[in-house]
Write a protein that holds these residues in place. Structure first.
Motif: not given
Lengths: 475, 177
Positions: A95-97, A182-188, A194-200
């Motif tokens: 997690n480098a977000d 998107a800040y919420i990408c920091g939530e695991e 997001s990594l699956e290509g969807k909205r986080a």
């Protein structure tokens, strides 16, 4: 004398230290990986044998390492939850977000010593039987992403990454994945979506604990950049030796991001709990005090979502003195900067980001700024958070634009109290309400005064408008 | 009584009639897709790659990405609207992103933003990104850029600028002319 203790950032600021692999190898780089890959199986007294990866996992448990991303959860425990019997592949995501306002420590590691992160990550992957891993870096760090891609390429060329790493038979591939603001990408779990290509959109837990149902519904480990760097040092020095750094239950070092009203803002690596908040702000080795002539007003101790401390606030802390547990009254500035003391004081060290506010700060403006951030960043999935964060920001906007009301303080508290506590899928609900709850509770008079002043001004203006009209009708 | 709406719902996406993916970019995108066991995972990286080339994401770009990843256009469109960094309209050649979050605000981010807007003839009170008439500069307030120790900070395209004063701001604009 409090001072820095540099473990993670040991070489980062040395003159001539560059982020390329040759420089890293000259400084003993990837030696720990060699050691990790060649750990022989260990015979246990009960006759079982412990494989190399199991030994590394055990060392991480012994080290007492707690996650450096924000929650401070035990890393060894997190790894122990991983479902290793499902037959599915296990993934690891770095997690480098880094996106909690006030935090800029991971940026230093990525920009100045990317191979340290890779080495820690490769060891963590080996320890958990991971063959495909990702670094999720925030979109606003394009240079960091380039540096990491270059470092990964160098690592592949030197066979510390890829097929049959250093002849050990272990295969691993790591790729960089970029976020997009998107800040919420920091939530695991949001990060995984997001990594699956969807909205986080964060996933609900249970059942979607990443350790069991993570990326592509496979067991997944998500660890922060600094946490993964620590893995390298734990394997290098041994878990017990690592645990000697810092204080009991708060082991190792932390890179503290210091910003706001101090003379020397910046990042400082300390042994956890060995330095107090006051020393971090005032000591010449750290922040060097407030700008001349200014007094301290408040401190946000762990990123903008942490509850604020008011200058002069006192807390009752339970402490171990000569083997006995005693309760001591401690001033806010004398709180040791660690996980547990700050929790006892009702806040948290979060992502270890301290924001200092001096007496020139309009506290209502400061909260309005924070709330605008959270209103912008709520993913919109859960109603209490989506609506609550928005209405808090709206109320604070009117308070800072001359349209406030005296009862806005209570109104803010009422909204903030109705967001967290299991009403939302993820901890964003807590993150957006904690600053509002604490700012308004601790500086209530300022909020009321601001709203009341606005009301009075509006009433006066209305009366002035009404007067000539009244005069006209009577004449 | 229900009234029938005869007008078509306006398409929110801007069209780019001459959109075409050059072979080198397609090769780059094909390589990106190999990073993931599931094609859909590559969506964001593909969008980044296209945006880096064209500066923004048009209706054609979104439809192309969807076809490439064997998805419906909505699967891509929902990402473009969710993630703030994706652009649905052409932007200025130099995109200035000024951080507005607390640590930067405490050290003068608002004054800095006003300074830029004055220099560029744009309205500092307007919400969202604005572009100068000549298409050279876009400016907007963004959330925390994770460089709070050297506040105030801003980005010009991919480059971070730290401890930005009014003089530094003028120099930045000068360097971009």
């Amino acid at each position: 004398m409090p001072s820095e203790y540099r473990l993670i950032l040991k070489h980062a600021d040395e003159p001539g230290y560059t982020p390329d692999i040759d420089c890293y190898l000259r400084h003993g780089g990837y030696e720990t990986l060699k050691k990790a890959l060649s750990l022989p199986p260990k015979e246990l007294p009960d006759g079982r044998t412990m494989s190399g990866p199991e030994q590394i996992r055990e060392e991480v448990k012994i080290s007492g390492l707690r996650g450096r991303g924000g929650a401070g959860f035990s890393c060894g425990l997190k790894w122990s939850f991983v479902d290793r019997k499902s037959g599915k592949p296990i993934y690891l995501i770095c997690n480098a977000d880094e996106s909690e306002p006030g935090t800029f420590k991971d940026r230093q590691i990525i920009h100045k010593d990317p191979h340290q992160l890779l080495e820690g990550m490769i060891i963590a992957c080996y320890a958990n039987d991971v063959h495909l891993a990702y670094i999720y870096i925030r979109g606003e760090m394009p240079q960091g992403a380039k540096l990491l891609n270059k470092a990964l390429q160098e690592a592949r060329e030197r066979n510390v990454l890829g097929k049959n790493i250093l002849g050990s038979g272990y295969d691993l591939e790591i790729y960089v994945h970029r976020g997009a603001g998107a800040y919420i990408c920091g939530e695991e779990t949001g990060l995984i979506e997001s990594l699956e290509g969807k909205r986080a959109y964060p996933r609900i837990k249970p059942p979607y604990f990443p350790a069991v149902l993570g990326l592509y519904m496979c067991p997944t480990i998500v660890n922060n950049v600094e946490t993964l760097c620590n893995i390298k040092h734990i394997v290098a020095m041994g878990g017990a030796e690592f645990a000697r750094l810092g204080t009991p239950r708060n082991t190792g070092t932390r890179v503290v991001s210091l910003s706001g009203h101090v003379k020397r803002p910046g990042y400082y690596e300390i042994e956890v709990g060995k330095v107090t908040i006051g020393e971090l702000i005032y000591d010449p080795a750290f922040g060097g005090g407030l700008p001349d002539g200014r007094k301290l007003k408040a401190v946000i101790p762990g990123g903008s979502s942490a509850k604020v401390f008011k200058a002069g606030e006192k807390f009752k802390l339970k402490r171990q003195v000569e083997g006995k547990e005693v309760e001591q009254e401690v001033d806010m500035l004398d709180l040791p900067y660690d996980f547990d003391s700050l929790i006892q004081a009702g806040s948290m060290s979060g992502s270890s980001a301290i924001i200092v506010l001096d007496d020139s700060t309009d506290i209502v403006e400061a909260l309005a700024n924070i709330s605008e951030f959270y209103a912008h960043e709520s993913c919109g999935q859960c109603t209490p958070c989506r609506e609550g964060s928005l209405w808090m920001a709206k109320a604070l906007h009117r308070l800072t634009h001359g349209e406030g009301r005296a009862q806005d303080a209570d109104y803010l508290i009422r909204i903030a109290d109705n967001i967290p506590g299991g009403r939302t899928i993820c901890a964003f609900g807590e993150a957006c309400s904690w600053p509002v709850q604490s700012f308004v509770a601790k500086f209530k008079d300022e909020f009321i005064a601001k709203g009341a002043a606005d009301e009075e001004r509006r009433a006066k203006a209305a009366a002035q408008k009404a007067e000539p009209a009244a005069a006209a009708t009577t004449s | 009584m229900l009234t029938t709406v005869n007008e078509p719902i306006p398409n929110p996406l801007q069209s780019q009639p001459d959109f075409a993916i050059p072979p080198d970019l397609e090769a780059e995108i094909d390589e990106l897709i190999t990073h993931y066991p599931v094609r859909r995972s590559a969506s964001m990286m593909v969008l980044h790659a296209i945006q880096e080339r064209f500066g923004w994401l048009s209706q054609e770009a979104i439809e192309w990405t969807a076809r490439k990843l064997e998805l419906q256009p909505i699967n891509i469109y929902e990402l473009v609207t969710f993630y703030p960094m994706f652009r649905q309209h052409p932007m200025g050649r130099y995109q200035i992103k000024v951080c507005r979050t607390l640590s930067c605000a405490l050290r003068g981010a608002h004054g800095l933003y006003r300074h830029f807007c004055e220099k560029l003839g744009l309205d500092p009170s307007k919400h969202g990104p604005q572009t100068t008439k000549d298409g050279r500069f876009s400016i907007e307030f963004v959330e925390c850029l994770a460089a709070c120790g050297t506040a105030p900070v801003l980005m010009v395209n991919d480059d971070l600028h730290e401890n930005v004063t009014a003089e530094k701001a003028d120099q930045i604009l000068e360097d971009c002319r």
